[in-house]
Design an enzyme around this catalytic site. Structure first.
Site, PDB file in Angstrom:
ATOM      1  CG  HIS A   1      -0.664  -0.045   2.459  1.00 49.57           C
ATOM      2  ND1 HIS A   1       0.385   0.471   3.193  1.00 49.57           N
ATOM      3  CD2 HIS A   1      -1.312  -0.990   3.463  1.00 49.57           C
ATOM      4  CE1 HIS A   1       0.339   0.216   4.225  1.00 49.57           C
ATOM      5  NE2 HIS A   1      -0.617  -0.669   4.773  1.00 49.57           N
TER       6      HIS A   1
ATOM      7  CG  HIS B   1      -4.836  -6.038  12.543  1.00 52.47           C
ATOM      8  ND1 HIS B   1      -5.699  -4.898  12.275  1.00 52.47           N
ATOM      9  CD2 HIS B   1      -3.741  -5.869  11.735  1.00 52.47           C
ATOM     10  CE1 HIS B   1      -5.174  -4.024  11.593  1.00 52.47           C
ATOM     11  NE2 HIS B   1      -4.086  -4.608  11.081  1.00 52.47           N
TER      12      HIS B   1
ATOM     13  CD  GLU C   1      -3.513  -3.049   7.290  1.00 55.87           C
ATOM     14  OE1 GLU C   1      -3.083  -2.863   8.352  1.00 55.87           O
ATOM     15  OE2 GLU C   1      -3.232  -2.207   6.270  1.00 55.87           O
TER      16      GLU C   1
ATOM     17  CG  HIS D   1      -1.303  -0.694  12.575  1.00 54.19           C
ATOM     18  ND1 HIS D   1      -1.150  -0.047  11.328  1.00 54.19           N
ATOM     19  CD2 HIS D   1      -1.606  -1.926  12.301  1.00 54.19           C
ATOM     20  CE1 HIS D   1      -1.525  -0.756  10.386  1.00 54.19           C
ATOM     21  NE2 HIS D   1      -1.911  -1.997  10.981  1.00 54.19           N
TER      22      HIS D   1
ATOM     23  CG  ASP E   1       0.243  -5.481  11.677  1.00 53.20           C
ATOM     24  OD1 ASP E   1       0.414  -6.166  10.729  1.00 53.20           O
ATOM     25  OD2 ASP E   1      -1.036  -5.099  11.464  1.00 53.20           O
TER      26      ASP E   1
ATOM     27  CE1 TYR F   1       5.436  -4.550   9.321  1.00 51.23           C
ATOM     28  CE2 TYR F   1       5.280  -3.855  11.690  1.00 51.23           C
ATOM     29  CZ  TYR F   1       4.277  -4.368  10.330  1.00 51.23           C
ATOM     30  OH  TYR F   1       3.412  -4.802  10.727  1.00 51.23           O
TER      31      TYR F   1
ATOM     32  CG  HIS G   1       3.805  -8.511   8.440  1.00 49.44           C
ATOM     33  ND1 HIS G   1       3.142  -8.868   7.345  1.00 49.44           N
ATOM     34  CD2 HIS G   1       2.972  -7.594   9.011  1.00 49.44           C
ATOM     35  CE1 HIS G   1       2.132  -8.274   7.041  1.00 49.44           C
ATOM     36  NE2 HIS G   1       1.645  -7.552   7.929  1.00 49.44           N
TER      37      HIS G   1
END
Ligand code: FEO
Length: 404
Positions: free
Chosen positions: A24, A78, A80, A145, A164, A196, A229
Site C-alpha cells: 500500500h 486484526h 486489515e 495500529h 503487526d 517497519y 510479519h
C-alpha cells in the site's frame, strides 16, 4: 513451504510473499510474510488468516497437519486485509467455526463480508479461550495500529502472538530470529524493524510505551513473540521490546538528513554547501532526492536521524509537489523528537520555504528558522549562507540531541 512447529502443538502456517514490492505505497524490497498460527489441541484453533492471494498456501500448510474442516475456533487479532482476507475461504471449509474478535473488529468485518451466517464471540482484554490443554488470553491494543487490534497470549507456552506489532517486512526462509541472523545479520534485521516501525507505527509511540508498561504489569511470562510479519522472536524477545521502547522514547542517530527535490538544480546545488557546513560541525549527513527515492525510504532515513533539512523549489508560489507530498505523508505519521529546517530556490515571489516551516509547525516539530532562500541560482555569497546555515543547524542538532 510446510508448517513449522514454533511451540509444542503450535504451528506457523503462514505464507511467504517473495514478490511484493509495494505494500500500500510502502516499498518492500525484501518482500514480506503473512504469519498465522494453528493450535492443534482438543479444539483446533487458527489465529489469524493471511492475505487472500495466499489463502491456498495457508490451507496447504494446514492440510499438512489437519483437515481444515476440523478448525473449531478462529481468532482474528486484526482485520486489515493482509491478515483477514482469507477468512471467507476458510469459513467455507469450516462454516461452524466460532470467530473470536474484538467488538470493533466485528463491526469492521461486517463491512467486508456478509457475516450473518458466521458465529462470533466478542472478546475484550482479559477474556480467555480454552483450546483444551492451552489457554489464550486476549489483550486489546486499540490503535496499535488499527482500532480493532488485539494480541493473543498462550500462557502454557509463554507465547505472545503480537499481530503487526514487533513485525518486519522480510521474506525469508528463516522463521526465527536466530535462524535469520545466522543467514543474514542482526544489523539487517534491525534495519527491517526500524523500517517497519517508521512507516507504520511512528504515530503510536505513546500508545506503544503505555501498552508495553501494561504488558509488564500483567504478570505474563513471555519467551517467544510471534508477529504477523517476518521472523518470530525466540532467541531474544526482549531485544524487540527494547527496540520499540527506544524508538518510542525518541532514540535516533546524531545525523542530519537533507531531503530535497529540484527543478533546474538550483535547490540541488544548495545541498552541497549545506552538507559541508553540517560536516564542518562534526555531524553525519545524508542527502536524499525525493524523486529518486521511494517515500517510505525517505521516511525511514528521516526517522533514524535526529534532524532533517527539507529543500524545495518554489513552483507557482507553493512547494514543489514531491516535497509537499512527502511532508503530507510525514504529517500523518506524526513524527516527534526531531529538529527541522528548510531551504530552497525561487524565481519570482518565493513561498515554498515558508510553507515547509508551516508544515513542520503543524507536525509540532522544533524548527531552526529562518531557513535559506536563493533567487534563481546560488552564487558564491549564497554558498556561504548555506554553509553557515548548515553549520548552525548541525550545532543546534548536537544540543537538541543531548535531550535524548
Ligand atoms: Fe499487517 Fe495492519 O496489517
Amino acid at each position: 513451504m510446510r508448517a513449522v512447529q514454533i511451540k509444542p502443538g503450535i504451528f506457523w502456517v503462514g505464507a511467504i510473499d517473495w514478490a511484493i514490492r509495494d505494500f500500500h505505497g510502502y516499498v518492500t524490497p525484501d518482500g514480506t510474510t503473512y504469519n498465522n498460527y494453528l493450535i492443534l489441541d482438543k479444539h483446533v484453533t487458527l489465529v489469524d488468516t493471511v492475505k487472500h492471494d495466499f489463502s491456498e498456501y495457508t490451507l496447504d500448510n494446514i492440510r499438512g497437519l489437519v483437515d481444515p474442516a476440523k478448525i473449531e475456533y478462529i481468532v482474528i487479532n486484526h482485520i486489515e486485509n493482509d491478515h483477514m482476507s482469507s477468512i471467507d475461504r476458510i469459513m467455507d471449509l469450516t462454516p461452524n467455526a466460532m470467530i473470536y474478535i474484538t467488538e470493533r473488529g466485528k463491526k469492521a468485518l461486517d463491512r467486508f463480508y456478509d457475516t450473518s451466517r458466521w458465529e462470533f464471540t466478542i472478546v475484550k482484554t482479559g477474556h480467555t479461550l480454552s483450546t483444551g490443554a492451552k489457554t489464550i488470553t486476549f489483550l486489546e491494543t486499540p490503535m496499535l495500529h488499527w482500532p480493532d487490534s488485539m494480541m493473543s497470549y498462550v500462557k502454557e507456552d509463554k507465547l505472545l502472538i503480537s499481530q503487526d506489532a514487533f513485525g518486519q517486512h522480510v521474506a525469508t526462509s528463516a522463521r526465527f530470529d536466530d535462524e535469520y541472523c545466522d543467514q543474514s545479520s542482526t544489523t539487517q534485521l534491525e534495519h527491517s524493524v526500524r523500517d517497519y516501525y517508521a512507516n507504520i507505527l511512528m504515530p503510536f509511540g505513546q500508545l506503544i510505551k503505555a501498552k508495553i508498561a501494561e504488558l509488564g504489569k500483567l504478570d505474563w511470562e513471555i519467551d517467544m513473540i510471534a508477529p504477523d510479519h517476518g521472523i518470530i522472536w525466540r532467541k531474544d524477545p526482549g531485544k524487540i521490546v527494547k527496540m520499540y521502547l527506544d524508538m518510542a522514547n525518541g532514540k535516533a542517530d546524531l545525523r542530519v538528513v537533507i531531503i530535497y527535490d529540484t527543478m533546474w538544480q538550483s535547490t540541488e546545488f544548495m545541498t552541497i554547501p549545506l552538507m559541508e557546513g553540517i560536516r564542518a560541525a562534526g555531524v553525519d549527513v545524508e542527502v536524499i532526492k525525493l524523486r529518486s527515492t521511494p517515500t517510505s525510504v525517505a521516511i525511514k532515513r528521516m526517522w533514524e536521524s535526529r534532524a532533517m533539512l527539507v529543500g524545495t523549489p518554489t513552483l507557482n508560489n507553493i512547494m514543489f509537489p514531491s516535497v509537499a507530498e512527502f511532508l503530507q505523508h510525514l504529517l500523518g505519521l506524526r513524527p516527534k523528537n526531531r529538529l527541522a529546517g528548510a531551504f530552497g530556490s525561487y524565481g519570482w515571489g518565493g513561498g515554498a520555504v515558508k510553507e515547509a516551516y508551516e508544515a513542520f509547525k503543524k507536525m509540532g516539530l522544533e524548527v531552526v528558522e529562518p531557513g535559506v532562500e536563493v533567487l534563481y541560482r546560488p552564487g558564491v555569497e549564497d554558498d556561504e549562507k548555506c554553509f553557515e546555515f548548515g553549520k548552525q543547524f548541525a550545532e543546534k542538532t548536537i544540543e537538541y540531541h543531548k535531550k535524548f
